[in-house]
Design an enzyme around this catalytic site. Structure first.
Site, PDB file in Angstrom:
ATOM      1  N   CYS A   2       0.845  -1.184   0.000  1.00  0.00           N
ATOM      2  CA  CYS A   2       0.000   0.000   0.000  1.00  0.00           C
ATOM      3  C   CYS A   2       0.888   1.245   0.000  1.00  0.00           C
ATOM      4  O   CYS A   2       1.881   1.318   0.721  1.00  0.00           O
ATOM      5  CB  CYS A   2      -0.942   0.087   1.195  1.00  0.00           C
ATOM      6  SG  CYS A   2      -2.093  -1.284   1.276  1.00  0.00           S
ATOM      7  N   ARG A  27       3.917  -0.239  -4.811  1.00  0.00           N
ATOM      8  CA  ARG A  27       3.648  -0.788  -3.482  1.00  0.00           C
ATOM      9  C   ARG A  27       2.339  -1.571  -3.420  1.00  0.00           C
ATOM     10  O   ARG A  27       2.041  -2.222  -2.410  1.00  0.00           O
ATOM     11  CB  ARG A  27       3.576   0.347  -2.443  1.00  0.00           C
ATOM     12  CG  ARG A  27       4.846   1.145  -2.342  1.00  0.00           C
ATOM     13  CD  ARG A  27       4.701   2.219  -1.299  1.00  0.00           C
ATOM     14  NE  ARG A  27       4.606   1.650   0.025  1.00  0.00           N
ATOM     15  CZ  ARG A  27       5.637   1.333   0.786  1.00  0.00           C
ATOM     16  NH1 ARG A  27       6.858   1.554   0.346  1.00  0.00           N
ATOM     17  NH2 ARG A  27       5.470   0.812   1.978  1.00  0.00           N
ATOM     18  N   TRP A  75      -2.672  -2.751  -1.711  1.00  0.00           N
ATOM     19  CA  TRP A  75      -2.402  -4.180  -1.845  1.00  0.00           C
ATOM     20  C   TRP A  75      -3.321  -4.835  -0.817  1.00  0.00           C
ATOM     21  O   TRP A  75      -3.147  -4.661   0.386  1.00  0.00           O
ATOM     22  CB  TRP A  75      -0.935  -4.486  -1.550  1.00  0.00           C
ATOM     23  CG  TRP A  75      -0.554  -5.892  -1.845  1.00  0.00           C
ATOM     24  CD1 TRP A  75      -0.152  -6.401  -3.050  1.00  0.00           C
ATOM     25  CD2 TRP A  75      -0.518  -6.995  -0.913  1.00  0.00           C
ATOM     26  NE1 TRP A  75       0.120  -7.739  -2.934  1.00  0.00           N
ATOM     27  CE2 TRP A  75      -0.095  -8.132  -1.643  1.00  0.00           C
ATOM     28  CE3 TRP A  75      -0.807  -7.135   0.439  1.00  0.00           C
ATOM     29  CZ2 TRP A  75       0.051  -9.383  -1.050  1.00  0.00           C
ATOM     30  CZ3 TRP A  75      -0.669  -8.381   1.023  1.00  0.00           C
ATOM     31  CH2 TRP A  75      -0.243  -9.484   0.286  1.00  0.00           C
ATOM     32  N   ASN A 101      -1.975   1.700   5.723  1.00  0.00           N
ATOM     33  CA  ASN A 101      -1.079   0.643   5.254  1.00  0.00           C
ATOM     34  C   ASN A 101      -0.775  -0.230   6.457  1.00  0.00           C
ATOM     35  O   ASN A 101      -0.338   0.270   7.488  1.00  0.00           O
ATOM     36  CB  ASN A 101       0.219   1.284   4.715  1.00  0.00           C
ATOM     37  CG  ASN A 101       1.292   0.262   4.400  1.00  0.00           C
ATOM     38  OD1 ASN A 101       1.004  -0.913   4.189  1.00  0.00           O
ATOM     39  ND2 ASN A 101       2.532   0.701   4.370  1.00  0.00           N
ATOM     40  N   GLY A 102      -1.027  -1.540   6.340  1.00  0.00           N
ATOM     41  CA  GLY A 102      -0.758  -2.447   7.457  1.00  0.00           C
ATOM     42  C   GLY A 102      -1.986  -3.263   7.791  1.00  0.00           C
ATOM     43  O   GLY A 102      -2.905  -3.390   6.971  1.00  0.00           O
ATOM     44  N   GLU A 484      17.578 -17.875  -7.398  1.00  0.00           N
ATOM     45  CA  GLU A 484      17.197 -16.506  -7.769  1.00  0.00           C
ATOM     46  C   GLU A 484      16.675 -16.461  -9.208  1.00  0.00           C
ATOM     47  O   GLU A 484      15.680 -15.788  -9.495  1.00  0.00           O
ATOM     48  CB  GLU A 484      18.410 -15.582  -7.565  1.00  0.00           C
ATOM     49  CG  GLU A 484      18.246 -14.149  -8.020  1.00  0.00           C
ATOM     50  CD  GLU A 484      17.137 -13.375  -7.299  1.00  0.00           C
ATOM     51  OE1 GLU A 484      16.554 -13.883  -6.337  1.00  0.00           O
ATOM     52  OE2 GLU A 484      16.852 -12.250  -7.753  1.00  0.00           O
ATOM     53  N   LYS A 488      12.899 -15.187 -10.177  1.00  0.00           N
ATOM     54  CA  LYS A 488      12.619 -14.111 -11.139  1.00  0.00           C
ATOM     55  C   LYS A 488      11.617 -14.605 -12.186  1.00  0.00           C
ATOM     56  O   LYS A 488      10.714 -13.893 -12.591  1.00  0.00           O
ATOM     57  CB  LYS A 488      13.904 -13.656 -11.854  1.00  0.00           C
ATOM     58  CG  LYS A 488      14.854 -12.856 -11.021  1.00  0.00           C
ATOM     59  CD  LYS A 488      14.501 -11.389 -10.890  1.00  0.00           C
ATOM     60  CE  LYS A 488      13.929 -11.029  -9.560  1.00  0.00           C
ATOM     61  NZ  LYS A 488      14.688 -11.076  -8.381  1.00  0.00           N
ATOM     62  N   GLU A 491       7.991 -15.013 -10.645  1.00  0.00           N
ATOM     63  CA  GLU A 491       7.261 -13.784 -10.328  1.00  0.00           C
ATOM     64  C   GLU A 491       6.946 -12.960 -11.564  1.00  0.00           C
ATOM     65  O   GLU A 491       5.958 -12.240 -11.593  1.00  0.00           O
ATOM     66  CB  GLU A 491       7.982 -12.947  -9.267  1.00  0.00           C
ATOM     67  CG  GLU A 491       9.281 -12.336  -9.688  1.00  0.00           C
ATOM     68  CD  GLU A 491       9.936 -11.522  -8.586  1.00  0.00           C
ATOM     69  OE1 GLU A 491       9.241 -10.847  -7.825  1.00  0.00           O
ATOM     70  OE2 GLU A 491      11.179 -11.563  -8.484  1.00  0.00           O
ATOM     71  N   HIS A 507      18.831 -37.192  -6.645  1.00  0.00           N
ATOM     72  CA  HIS A 507      18.112 -37.700  -5.471  1.00  0.00           C
ATOM     73  C   HIS A 507      16.617 -37.466  -5.612  1.00  0.00           C
ATOM     74  O   HIS A 507      15.892 -37.484  -4.623  1.00  0.00           O
ATOM     75  CB  HIS A 507      18.657 -37.033  -4.203  1.00  0.00           C
ATOM     76  CG  HIS A 507      20.107 -37.323  -3.987  1.00  0.00           C
ATOM     77  ND1 HIS A 507      20.585 -38.557  -3.611  1.00  0.00           N
ATOM     78  CD2 HIS A 507      21.201 -36.539  -4.160  1.00  0.00           C
ATOM     79  CE1 HIS A 507      21.906 -38.526  -3.529  1.00  0.00           C
ATOM     80  NE2 HIS A 507      22.305 -37.312  -3.867  1.00  0.00           N
ATOM     81  N   LYS A 610       5.876  -4.358  -3.890  1.00  0.00           N
ATOM     82  CA  LYS A 610       7.320  -4.205  -3.702  1.00  0.00           C
ATOM     83  C   LYS A 610       7.735  -4.342  -2.242  1.00  0.00           C
ATOM     84  O   LYS A 610       8.726  -4.976  -1.932  1.00  0.00           O
ATOM     85  CB  LYS A 610       7.715  -2.828  -4.235  1.00  0.00           C
ATOM     86  CG  LYS A 610       9.169  -2.503  -4.100  1.00  0.00           C
ATOM     87  CD  LYS A 610       9.953  -3.107  -5.227  1.00  0.00           C
ATOM     88  CE  LYS A 610      11.438  -2.884  -5.114  1.00  0.00           C
ATOM     89  NZ  LYS A 610      12.164  -3.971  -5.773  1.00  0.00           N
TER      90      LYS A 610
HETATM   91  C1  F6R Z   1      11.884 -10.596  -5.634  1.00  0.00           C
HETATM   92  C2  F6R Z   1      11.739  -9.591  -4.611  1.00  0.00           C
HETATM   93  C3  F6R Z   1      11.340 -10.021  -3.244  1.00  0.00           C
HETATM   94  C4  F6R Z   1      12.118  -9.225  -2.176  1.00  0.00           C
HETATM   95  C5  F6R Z   1      11.615  -9.595  -0.771  1.00  0.00           C
HETATM   96  C6  F6R Z   1      12.374  -8.864   0.305  1.00  0.00           C
HETATM   97  O1  F6R Z   1      12.290 -10.050  -6.853  1.00  0.00           O
HETATM   98  O2  F6R Z   1      11.918  -8.426  -4.846  1.00  0.00           O
HETATM   99  O3  F6R Z   1      11.528 -11.383  -3.074  1.00  0.00           O
HETATM  100  O4  F6R Z   1      13.466  -9.505  -2.305  1.00  0.00           O
HETATM  101  O5  F6R Z   1      10.252  -9.271  -0.673  1.00  0.00           O
HETATM  102  O6  F6R Z   1      12.253  -7.479   0.184  1.00  0.00           O
HETATM  103  P1  F6R Z   1      13.235  -6.498   0.937  1.00  0.00           P
HETATM  104  O7  F6R Z   1      14.595  -6.688   0.345  1.00  0.00           O
HETATM  105  O8  F6R Z   1      12.684  -5.130   0.678  1.00  0.00           O
HETATM  106  O9  F6R Z   1      13.204  -6.875   2.383  1.00  0.00           O
END
Ligand code: F6R
Length: 615
Positions: A2, A27, A75, A101-102, A484, A488, A491, A507, A610
């Site tokens: 949010c 956000r 969100w 937000n929260g 990783e 990527k 998502e 395994h 984010k």
């Molecule tokens: C993936 C991504 C998320 C963040 C995770 C932690 O591309 O961006 O997995 O890495 O939500 O976020 P931060 O680093 O802000 O604590």
């Protein structure tokens, strides 16, 4: 999660708030809404879906002009992404508007009490109770800040709240517990937002709000108090990047821009870390060298991409310092009763500095007497504020939901922390540290070279747009890179993607291999621990023999992989431990292009936000 904006000044509040929301849409983008104080009353508009729906609504039904307003991009937590659940929420008389937000954990009890007192609540959200409670308290004091303080004392959970009342036309009030909220101070105007990006076009002077504080914004300044009304101390700071850093700068997506910014982000994060005597420095250290020498265990807590950075850090920390290092998902950490004490050093890695899981993990660690060092990209955010030491990454604002440049800079920061520990504990000599720093300083150029050679990767990604599954394999530090790469792809491309330790394949997971299944393999340097390299070359042969289409990421000059690679992606030669800084880059480009080819929204993938400020 949010995004919140508030404004009091001389400009059109709607224009300022909408521009701020555009900057905060990363956000959350389930719905958006605004409220403006105008003509002695409140005018609001809200729409489910992305901000563009709200813009359309405002185009069709313009709001009256006003110079005080608030806005929200959501969100969803409590209640689906509908018009009714969109913020702002109002009281029954339509005099007070609030955005949030929260999560308000005791909202059900409060809602029941309000209903009993005759209030009619119109949404399924936890937020709406706040509007009604504020209206009740305001009717007694005619002071919105005081009403907010009284209401906050009754709320449980994590919340950032911003409210306006039609009877206080030049005032915006905000409250902060756990979720982010920053104040912007301009000339005759003041701002409130979840992130400075929302007001950076107007002012670079900001004030950090602390935990459990209420701020009253007027045109000519701000007053900050604790929830109990006592005057609060705040920290003012100057934002060291400007509005252009939060623009796309000619790229189609923020993610493309942020991938391209990586060489600079890496170089900036290294800048000024070494003093003339060759010693490393952190930004803020409230942990003495003597204490660091006593550390008998390092525990890294983080989420998502930052967790993968932590997994890689473990290899460097254990190799360079010989201190045992555990890496744990922050969301799991405190629930398993981890063994911690004053000799444990906990490292919390977070781009946003607001991730609730990581914040709760670090609080738990501090309660056990451990020292916490934060690696963070957001100046003044909660995680570094609550830590004993901090090393800031200098990636600049990361707007795309999928983390790229923050990941690379988190890795650089982790290597620096490992070297720092090696330095104070004497497990690394000065010349050894200088050698690693020299290697790190070459990474920026190496990433540049990777970026120049990405067209075949993009072509390959487009050719795989119809596939359902992609697997990723790595060994040693290549294993977290495989995780990783898979994250990527999940998502962004919404594909089934999994990362495996290459040795683990036989395994079980090898059963997944079938004809033409794309498998990305990250190959370590043949110049490093060659046994590692040779083992993975065998793994490539094993999967190829079973029909896999092998996509091999290998160092320039490594000819041993050529016969087994259906597609070969070259990366510059890099010392083994540092290789993730270059091998992760093609995987970012691959996922971004595949997402585009599948018609997905690269910067705003579905269901995500984010900054994850709820547990
Ligand atoms: C993936 C991504 C998320 C963040 C995770 C932690 O591309 O961006 O997995 O890495 O939500 O976020 P931060 O680093 O802000 O604590």
């Amino acid at each position: 999660m949010c995004g919140i904006v508030g404004y009091v000044g001389a400009q059109s509040a709607l224009d300022v708030v909408m521009a701020g929301l555009r900057r905060l849409e990363y956000r959350g983008y389930d719905s958006a809404g605004v409220a403006v104080l105008a003509d002695g009353g409140l005018a609001t508009a809200k729409r489910a879906g992305k901000l563009v729906n709200l813009e359309k609504e405002l185009g069709e039904h313009p709001l009256p002009a006003g110079t005080t307003g608030i806005g929200h991009t959501r969100w969803a937590t409590h209640g689906g992404p509908t018009d009714a659940n969109a913020h702002p929420h109002l009281d029954n008389a339509g005099r007070v508007a609030v955005v949030h937000n929260g999560i308000i954990e005791n909202f059900a009890v409060l809602r029941a009490e309000l209903t009993e007192r005759g209030h009619a609540l119109a949404s399924e959200t936890d937020t709406e109770v706040v509007a009604h409670l504020l209206a009740e308290e305001f009717s007694a004091s005619a002071d919105l800040a005081e009403a907010m303080r009284l209401v906050c004392r009754r709320l449980e959970g994590a919340f950032t709240l911003v409210a306006v009342h039609a009877d206080e036309p030049d005032v915006v009030v905000g409250a902060r517990r756990n979720s982010p909220l920053v104040v912007g101070v301009g000339e005759g105007e003041t701002f409130l937002a979840s992130d400075v990006a929302a007001f950076i076009a107007h002012t670079r002077e900001a004030i950090e709000l602390g935990q459990d504080q209420v701020v009253e914004l007027r045109r000519d300044g701000v007053t900050v108090t604790g929830f109990d009304g006592s005057p609060a101390e705040v920290r003012a700071y100057h934002v060291d990047w400007d509005a252009s850093a939060a623009e796309k700068g000619g790229y189609d997506y923020f993610m493309l821009k942020e991938i391209a910014e990586q060489p600079k982000a890496v170089a900036d994060t290294l800048l000024g870390r070494i003093d003339p005597s060759g010693s490393l420095t952190l930004d803020e250290v409230r942990i003495g060298a003597a204490e660091l020498r006593e550390v008998d265990k390092v525990v890294i807590v983080a989420c998502g991409t930052a967790f993968h950075a932590g997994l890689i850090a473990k290899y460097a920390i254990e190799h360079w310092t010989r201190i045992p290092c555990e890496v744990e998902l922050a969301s799991e950490f405190r629930y398993r009763d981890p063994i911690l004490d004053g000799r444990s050093l906990v490292i919390a890695i977070s781009q946003s500095g607001e991730t609730m899981d990581t914040l709760m993990a670090l609080r738990h660690a501090r309660e056990q007497g451990s020292k916490v060092l934060a690696i963070c990209n957001t100046n003044g955010s909660t995680i570094p504020r609550e830590s004993d030491a901090v090393l800031y990454t200098h990636a600049g604002p990361e707007v795309a939901v999928a983390s790229t440049k923050a990941f690379l800079t988190q890795l650089v920061a982790c290597y620096l922390v490992a070297l720092y520990l090696g330095q104070v504990r004497g497990t690394k000599w000065g010349d050894e540290i200088r050698d690693v720093i020299r290697d790190l300083s070459r990474i920026s150029g190496a990433v540049d070279r990777v970026l120049e050679t990405m067209e075949p990767v993009r072509e390959l990604a487009r050719s795989l747009a119809e596939k359902n599954t992609v697997l990723f394999l790595g060994r040693h530090v290549g294993y977290p890179v495989a995780l990783e790469g898979a994250l990527k792809l999940k998502e962004l491309a919404y594909m089934h993607a999994e990362g495996f330790a290459a040795g683990e394949l036989k395994h079980g997971p090898i059963a997944l291999i079938e004809q033409d299944l794309p498998v990305v393999v990250i190959v370590p340097s043949p110049r490093g621990r060659s046994v590692l390299h040779d083992k993975i070359v065998s793994n490539i042969q094993e999967i190829r023999a079973r029909g896999a289409r092998t996509i091999v990421i290998a160092e320039e000059g490594d000819e041993t992989v050529v016969p087994y690679a259906d597609h070969l992606i070259r990366i510059p030669a890099t010392p083994t431990l540092l290789q993730p800084l270059v091998s992760a880059v093609p995987l970012q480009v691959f996922a971004c292009e595949l997402a585009t080819a599948r018609g997905n929204e690269v910067d705003q993938p579905r269901n995500l936000a984010k900054s994850v400020t709820v547990e």
